[in-house]
Scaffold this active site. Structure first.
Site, PDB file in Angstrom:
ATOM      1  N   GLY A  69     -24.852   9.807  52.797  1.00 11.88           N
ATOM      2  CA  GLY A  69     -26.098  10.496  52.354  1.00 11.88           C
ATOM      3  C   GLY A  69     -27.104  10.273  53.460  1.00 11.88           C
ATOM      4  N   ARG A  98     -24.125  17.071  46.910  1.00  7.00           N
ATOM      5  CA  ARG A  98     -25.519  16.728  46.840  1.00  7.00           C
ATOM      6  C   ARG A  98     -26.556  17.375  47.512  1.00  7.00           C
ATOM      7  NH1 ARG A  98     -24.674  10.333  48.920  1.00  7.00           N
ATOM      8  NH2 ARG A  98     -26.745  10.296  48.314  1.00  7.00           N
ATOM      9  N   GLN A 146     -35.657   9.885  51.308  1.00  6.15           N
ATOM     10  CA  GLN A 146     -35.014  10.291  52.677  1.00  6.15           C
ATOM     11  C   GLN A 146     -35.288  11.440  53.314  1.00  6.15           C
ATOM     12  OE1 GLN A 146     -30.866   9.421  51.828  1.00  6.15           O
ATOM     13  NE2 GLN A 146     -31.029   7.315  51.450  1.00  6.15           N
ATOM     14  N   SER A 172     -40.095   6.134  45.819  1.00  6.61           N
ATOM     15  CA  SER A 172     -39.486   5.017  46.732  1.00  6.61           C
ATOM     16  C   SER A 172     -40.728   5.003  47.990  1.00  6.61           C
ATOM     17  CB  SER A 172     -38.335   5.530  47.242  1.00  6.61           C
ATOM     18  OG  SER A 172     -37.467   5.415  46.325  1.00  6.61           O
ATOM     19  N   ASP A 291     -32.117   1.236  44.350  1.00  9.52           N
ATOM     20  CA  ASP A 291     -30.908   0.839  44.532  1.00  9.52           C
ATOM     21  C   ASP A 291     -30.432  -0.340  44.112  1.00  9.52           C
ATOM     22  OD1 ASP A 291     -30.308   3.060  46.239  1.00  9.52           O
ATOM     23  OD2 ASP A 291     -30.810   2.160  48.124  1.00  9.52           O
ATOM     24  N   LYS A 318     -26.988  10.111  43.729  1.00  5.54           N
ATOM     25  CA  LYS A 318     -26.439   9.209  44.690  1.00  5.54           C
ATOM     26  C   LYS A 318     -25.027   9.426  44.924  1.00  5.54           C
ATOM     27  CE  LYS A 318     -30.314   6.593  45.503  1.00  5.54           C
ATOM     28  NZ  LYS A 318     -30.815   6.563  46.815  1.00  5.54           N
ATOM     29  N   LYS A 389     -19.024   0.800  53.097  1.00 11.05           N
ATOM     30  CA  LYS A 389     -19.948   1.666  53.071  1.00 11.05           C
ATOM     31  C   LYS A 389     -21.328   0.836  53.737  1.00 11.05           C
ATOM     32  CE  LYS A 389     -22.705   5.019  50.800  1.00 11.05           C
ATOM     33  NZ  LYS A 389     -22.767   6.235  51.978  1.00 11.05           N
TER      34      LYS A 389
END
Length: 407
Positions: A69, A98, A146, A172, A291, A318, A389
């Protein structure tokens, strides 16, 4: 591949070397692609960072980033400013579910040429790179940091820089500050005042710059969990970590004090030591470090400790809907969990069922967060290879400190 974790006991003292932060690595890899004079050390060996490296070097007109992502978001912005390059960026079935609309619309407002190949608002995306000379853009700030970082990373290459206005509650913030700090380290000027972030264009050439990536705090979280569940006196030393970290998940140091774990920094290492029993209950707002929600929830469950976690609205977008996944798997183990769109509430539990098989939902953090339960009971982790990952050597590292694992 499923693996079985036999009920284990970790060594009284142990040490682990953890690879570079995935969050820092992916940001710096993109900046290195924009400014090739950057030299990087301790890059993450995660699948996501390897996919990022491969995609940035690709000459193909189709880029597949699978489940990554962060790479999807960062590369969308990067490709939008690659003048004359036409690319389709796609990913896994879950990646196509997503949302990308908020970032795509912001880039389009700056003049980017991006269109949807299949479903509006979602990957795959067709991107035709061009020079972007518009400067001002607004973005909803409560969905994913992000999106914000993706814009900030390319901002110094925009002809007039960027003035980004964030609308609503900002999610965040440490990840935004991480991005701005990395920009500062390569000489890009920026400011973050109230809800407006300004990044100046960088017109002069960047001198050769060596940067070392700090090890990943999200990966460290599983060892905080192991220390918390272990006997008093257990200690685990992790490398390489800084006390003044850029990573939001470094809040683990304060959070795990409530589990009786103290952290000591020395020579780029951090030693975790269980010194006392855990508190009776836990209440946290994790909007700045979502997270680590899975790790904390499982730690509480293992200790029979009720918890109330809020600020978790980003977990629904997520690798899987992490709130639903946590509720499902913990209830299989005998726990009781209530969730809302942005919170999780775990009731106190007394017994943990034996030999339960934990589904991982193509989500690396589900596999790793549940692993410490092997200190309490036998447990099966399905599709255990998903850890690659972010942390490919996870299972080997657990074995090295005393976990008994069989395929």
């Amino acid at each position: 591949m499923s693996i079985t974790l036999q009920k284990s006991k970790v060594a009284k003292q142990s040490s682990i070397q953890i690879t570079g932060s995935k969050s820092e690595s992916n940001r710096l890899l993109l900046l290195q692609a924009l400014y090739p004079s950057i030299v990087l050390n301790n890059i993450s060996n995660s699948d996501d960072s390897q996919l990022m490296t491969k995609a940035l070097a690709s000459s193909s007109d189709v880029i597949d980033i699978h489940h990554a992502g962060t790479a999807m978001r960062f590369l969308t912005a990067f490709l939008a400013v690659q003048e004359g390059k036409e690319v389709v960026i796609t990913g896994s079935k879950r990646m196509k579910e997503r949302p990308m609309q908020i970032l795509v619309e912001a880039l389009q407002d700056l003049g980017a040429d991006i269109s949807y190949v299949e479903n509006d608002g979602f990957p795959p995306l067709k991107i035709v790179g061009k020079k972007l000379n518009k400067k001002k853009v607004s973005l909803k700030a409560n969905v994913s940091s992000q999106y914000i970082s993706a814009l900030l990373l390319i901002a110094s290459k925009l002809e007039n820089g960027l003035e980004l206005t964030l609308e609503g509650e900002i999610t965040s913030v440490p990840y935004i500050n991480m991005t701005l700090s990395l920009l500062d380290q390569i000489g890009v000027e920026s400011s973050f005042t109230e809800n407006v972030i300004t990044v100046k264009p960088k017109v002069d050439a960047l001198k050769s710059t060596n940067l070392t990536v700090e090890s990943d705090w999200s990966s460290a979280s599983y060892y905080f969990s192991i220390a918390a569940i272990s006997d008093i006196g257990t200690q685990i030393t992790l490398s390489s970590y800084k006390e003044n970290s850029l990573q939001g998940d470094s809040v683990l140091v304060d959070i795990y004090k409530q589990f009786g774990v103290v952290s000591t920094f020395k020579d780029n290492t951090i030693t975790l030591k269980k010194v006392e029993a855990h508190k009776n209950t836990l209440s946290l707002d994790l909007k700045n470090a979502p997270d680590i929600a899975q790790t904390i929830t499982v730690t509480c469950f293992a200790l029979g400790m009720p918890c109330d976690l809020i600020g978790l609205h980003t977990l629904k977008i997520k690798e899987t809907d992490r709130l639903v996944a946590l509720k499902t798997e913990i209830e299989k183990l005998g726990g009781s969990v209530n969730i809302t769109e942005k919170s999780l509430h775990l009731s106190a539990s007394t017994a943990i069922k034996n030999m339960v098989s934990i589904a991982t939902y193509n989500d690396h953090r589900m596999a790793m967060a549940f692993a410490p339960l092997a200190l309490k009971t036998n447990i099966i982790i399905e599709a255990a290879g998903v850890v690659s990952k972010s942390y490919p050597t996870f299972w080997d590292d657990l074995k090295s400190i005393g976990f008994e694992i069989t395929k």
